[in-house]
Design a protein around this motif. Structure first.
Motif, mmCIF file in Angstrom:
data_model
loop_
_atom_site.group_PDB
_atom_site.id
_atom_site.type_symbol
_atom_site.label_atom_id
_atom_site.label_comp_id
_atom_site.label_asym_id
_atom_site.label_seq_id
_atom_site.Cartn_x
_atom_site.Cartn_y
_atom_site.Cartn_z
ATOM 1 N N LYS A 1 35.564 -86.539 100.335
ATOM 2 C CA LYS A 1 36.968 -86.197 100.517
ATOM 3 C C LYS A 1 37.643 -87.192 101.461
ATOM 4 O O LYS A 1 37.022 -87.679 102.406
ATOM 5 N N ARG A 2 38.899 -87.477 101.174
ATOM 6 C CA ARG A 2 39.689 -88.345 102.045
ATOM 7 C C ARG A 2 40.295 -87.479 103.145
ATOM 8 O O ARG A 2 41.176 -86.642 102.871
ATOM 9 N N ILE A 3 39.832 -87.653 104.366
ATOM 10 C CA ILE A 3 40.223 -86.800 105.487
ATOM 11 C C ILE A 3 40.972 -87.627 106.520
ATOM 12 O O ILE A 3 40.539 -88.733 106.890
ATOM 13 N N VAL A 4 42.098 -87.098 106.972
ATOM 14 C CA VAL A 4 42.948 -87.777 107.948
ATOM 15 C C VAL A 4 43.249 -86.820 109.092
ATOM 16 O O VAL A 4 43.643 -85.675 108.860
ATOM 17 N N LEU A 5 43.045 -87.286 110.320
ATOM 18 C CA LEU A 5 43.458 -86.540 111.506
ATOM 19 C C LEU A 5 44.935 -86.826 111.735
ATOM 20 O O LEU A 5 45.336 -87.991 111.805
ATOM 21 N N ASN A 6 45.764 -85.786 111.837
ATOM 22 C CA ASN A 6 47.202 -86.040 111.906
ATOM 23 C C ASN A 6 47.871 -85.383 113.100
ATOM 24 O O ASN A 6 47.350 -84.440 113.703
ATOM 25 N N GLN A 7 49.040 -85.905 113.404
ATOM 26 C CA GLN A 7 49.942 -85.400 114.438
ATOM 27 C C GLN A 7 51.349 -85.360 113.856
ATOM 28 O O GLN A 7 51.748 -86.258 113.098
ATOM 29 N N TYR A 8 52.128 -84.322 114.198
ATOM 30 C CA TYR A 8 53.542 -84.266 113.831
ATOM 31 C C TYR A 8 54.365 -84.613 115.074
ATOM 32 O O TYR A 8 54.230 -83.950 116.115
ATOM 33 N N ILE A 9 55.216 -85.637 114.969
ATOM 34 C CA ILE A 9 55.958 -86.118 116.128
ATOM 35 C C ILE A 9 57.400 -86.364 115.720
ATOM 36 O O ILE A 9 57.670 -87.036 114.709
ATOM 37 N N GLY B 1 57.692 -92.201 123.058
ATOM 38 C CA GLY B 1 56.496 -92.307 123.900
ATOM 39 C C GLY B 1 55.253 -91.809 123.170
ATOM 40 O O GLY B 1 54.202 -92.477 123.181
ATOM 41 N N GLU B 2 55.359 -90.638 122.523
ATOM 42 C CA GLU B 2 54.215 -90.104 121.776
ATOM 43 C C GLU B 2 53.892 -90.990 120.583
ATOM 44 O O GLU B 2 52.720 -91.260 120.297
ATOM 45 N N GLN B 3 54.914 -91.448 119.878
ATOM 46 C CA GLN B 3 54.670 -92.333 118.738
ATOM 47 C C GLN B 3 53.921 -93.586 119.187
ATOM 48 O O GLN B 3 52.952 -94.013 118.549
ATOM 49 N N SER B 4 54.375 -94.175 120.284
ATOM 50 C CA SER B 4 53.749 -95.402 120.784
ATOM 51 C C SER B 4 52.300 -95.156 121.162
ATOM 52 O O SER B 4 51.409 -95.969 120.843
ATOM 53 N N TYR B 5 52.041 -94.009 121.815
ATOM 54 C CA TYR B 5 50.669 -93.713 122.227
ATOM 55 C C TYR B 5 49.743 -93.661 121.016
ATOM 56 O O TYR B 5 48.673 -94.291 121.000
ATOM 57 N N TYR B 6 50.142 -92.896 119.997
ATOM 58 C CA TYR B 6 49.249 -92.728 118.848
ATOM 59 C C TYR B 6 49.155 -93.991 118.000
ATOM 60 O O TYR B 6 48.083 -94.289 117.442
ATOM 61 N N PHE C 1 64.489 -86.026 111.650
ATOM 62 C CA PHE C 1 63.264 -86.379 110.932
ATOM 63 C C PHE C 1 62.055 -86.124 111.839
ATOM 64 O O PHE C 1 62.147 -86.157 113.067
ATOM 65 N N ARG C 2 60.928 -85.878 111.203
ATOM 66 C CA ARG C 2 59.659 -85.747 111.919
ATOM 67 C C ARG C 2 58.637 -86.611 111.176
ATOM 68 O O ARG C 2 58.625 -86.639 109.949
ATOM 69 N N LEU C 3 57.807 -87.298 111.922
ATOM 70 C CA LEU C 3 56.799 -88.172 111.324
ATOM 71 C C LEU C 3 55.438 -87.501 111.308
ATOM 72 O O LEU C 3 55.084 -86.779 112.245
ATOM 73 N N THR C 4 54.701 -87.746 110.240
ATOM 74 C CA THR C 4 53.277 -87.406 110.195
ATOM 75 C C THR C 4 52.522 -88.675 110.492
ATOM 76 O O THR C 4 52.491 -89.603 109.663
ATOM 77 N N LEU C 5 51.930 -88.785 111.678
ATOM 78 C CA LEU C 5 51.080 -89.906 112.039
ATOM 79 C C LEU C 5 49.636 -89.511 111.792
ATOM 80 O O LEU C 5 49.204 -88.403 112.151
ATOM 81 N N GLY C 6 48.882 -90.407 111.156
ATOM 82 C CA GLY C 6 47.528 -90.050 110.796
ATOM 83 C C GLY C 6 46.501 -91.131 111.128
ATOM 84 O O GLY C 6 46.828 -92.318 111.218
#
Length: 301
Positions: free
Chosen positions: A113-121, A127-132, A292-297
């Motif tokens: 399975k294709r598995i991705v750890l994600n965050q909603y930002i 600041g959070e976007q830059s960190y991840y 808008f909200r981003l899904t970072l993975g």
């Protein structure tokens, strides 16, 4: 041992510690069947919890019908909370490493399975976007947030004669299973887990507006409280064979009319930026862009 603090799993004696990180997280820990101690981690110094991280299975993870699609993404959602304290980046790094390591253990159970750890930002949280991004995450999806001004009139549309819309309590297994099957059919096998569905029924001001033809469950819109005067109109779906008959817009209008009667001033919902059909429906009803909200993975190998 990492510096003068350690990371360990949450255990049975940690109820009070978890409670210090907020009421909602405490209630999830106590009553949500999808929150497991093996997926929850504390950073602790001198018996004081500095931060808490947890991993949960997103709706996509156990989606039905995608086992032969190697490109289908199954998300694990990770969250890190410092409660009311100031963030320590070294602690955050260590907790994120722990979440990634746990995600790799889960990946080993599902090697194909294709598995991705994600965050909603939110897009404004640079600041959070830059960190991840610095930690190797990339942008996977954009979620469009739309709002409806409830000081405006709510439109009225004709409904097919054989369809009824009414509030529906998901307060027993049969009702939840009927909802679950319709949601899976509507979202290509993706649906809330039954644990999460049962949990959400206790959410403040939760009301499910459901469409039926006789005993057949056709679709849904759910509302719940977000803040003073602000509610959600989410979980909008209609099973495929009943689409293009005006049911979705009537479900939304039933929910909006109810919220207006309750004195709410705004209703919001989110949808994927690629979902042109849904965006067209919502904007034609009178929803307007709110953000808008981003899904970072982070892809798990």
């Amino acid at each position: 041992m990492l510096g003068d603090w350690i990371i360990r799993n949450v255990d049975d004696g940690d109820e009070g510690t978890v409670a210090a990180f907020g009421f909602a997280l405490h209630m999830h820990y106590l009553y949500h069947g999808d929150f497991e101690q093996k997926n929850m981690f504390l950073a602790v110094k001198d018996n004081e919890a500095l931060a808490l991280a947890h991993l949960t299975f997103h709706d996509t993870f156990h989606a039905a019908g995608h086992d032969d699609d190697p490109e289908f993404i199954r998300y694990l959602t990770g969250e890190i909370s410092f409660g009311g304290g100031e963030e320590d980046e070294a602690v955050k790094d260590a907790l994120l490493d722990t979440l990634i390591a746990r995600a790799r253990e889960i990946k080993a159970q599902y090697p194909h399975k294709r598995i991705v750890l994600n965050q909603y930002i939110d897009t404004g949280d640079l600041g959070e976007q830059s960190y991840y991004l610095k930690r190797g995450f990339t942008v996977y999806e954009t979620i469009v947030i739309l709002k409806y001004d409830l000081t405006r009139p709510v439109p009225v549309y004709p409904l097919p004669d054989d369809v009824q819309i009414r509030p529906f309590l998901l307060n027993h297994d049969e009702a939840r299973e009927k909802y679950h099957q319709a949601e899976q059919a509507s979202f290509d096998g993706v649906a809330w887990s039954l644990n999460h569905l049962a949990w959400m029924q206790g959410t403040p001001e939760m009301v499910n507006f459901c469409a039926f033809s006789g005993d057949q469950f056709l679709g849904n819109t759910s509302t719940w409280r977000i803040g003073d005067g602000h509610s959600a109109t989410e979980n909008v779906f209609v099973i495929p064979q009943w689409r293009s008959r005006g049911i979705a817009r009537n479900l939304l209008c039933a929910a909006l009319s109810y919220l207006k009667e309750q004195g709410k001033s705004v209703a919001t919902l989110g949808t994927y930026g690629t979902n042109k059909k849904a965006i067209r429906l919502y904007t034609r009803l009178g929803y307007e862009l709110d953000g808008f909200r981003l899904t970072l993975g982070y892809g798990i190998e």
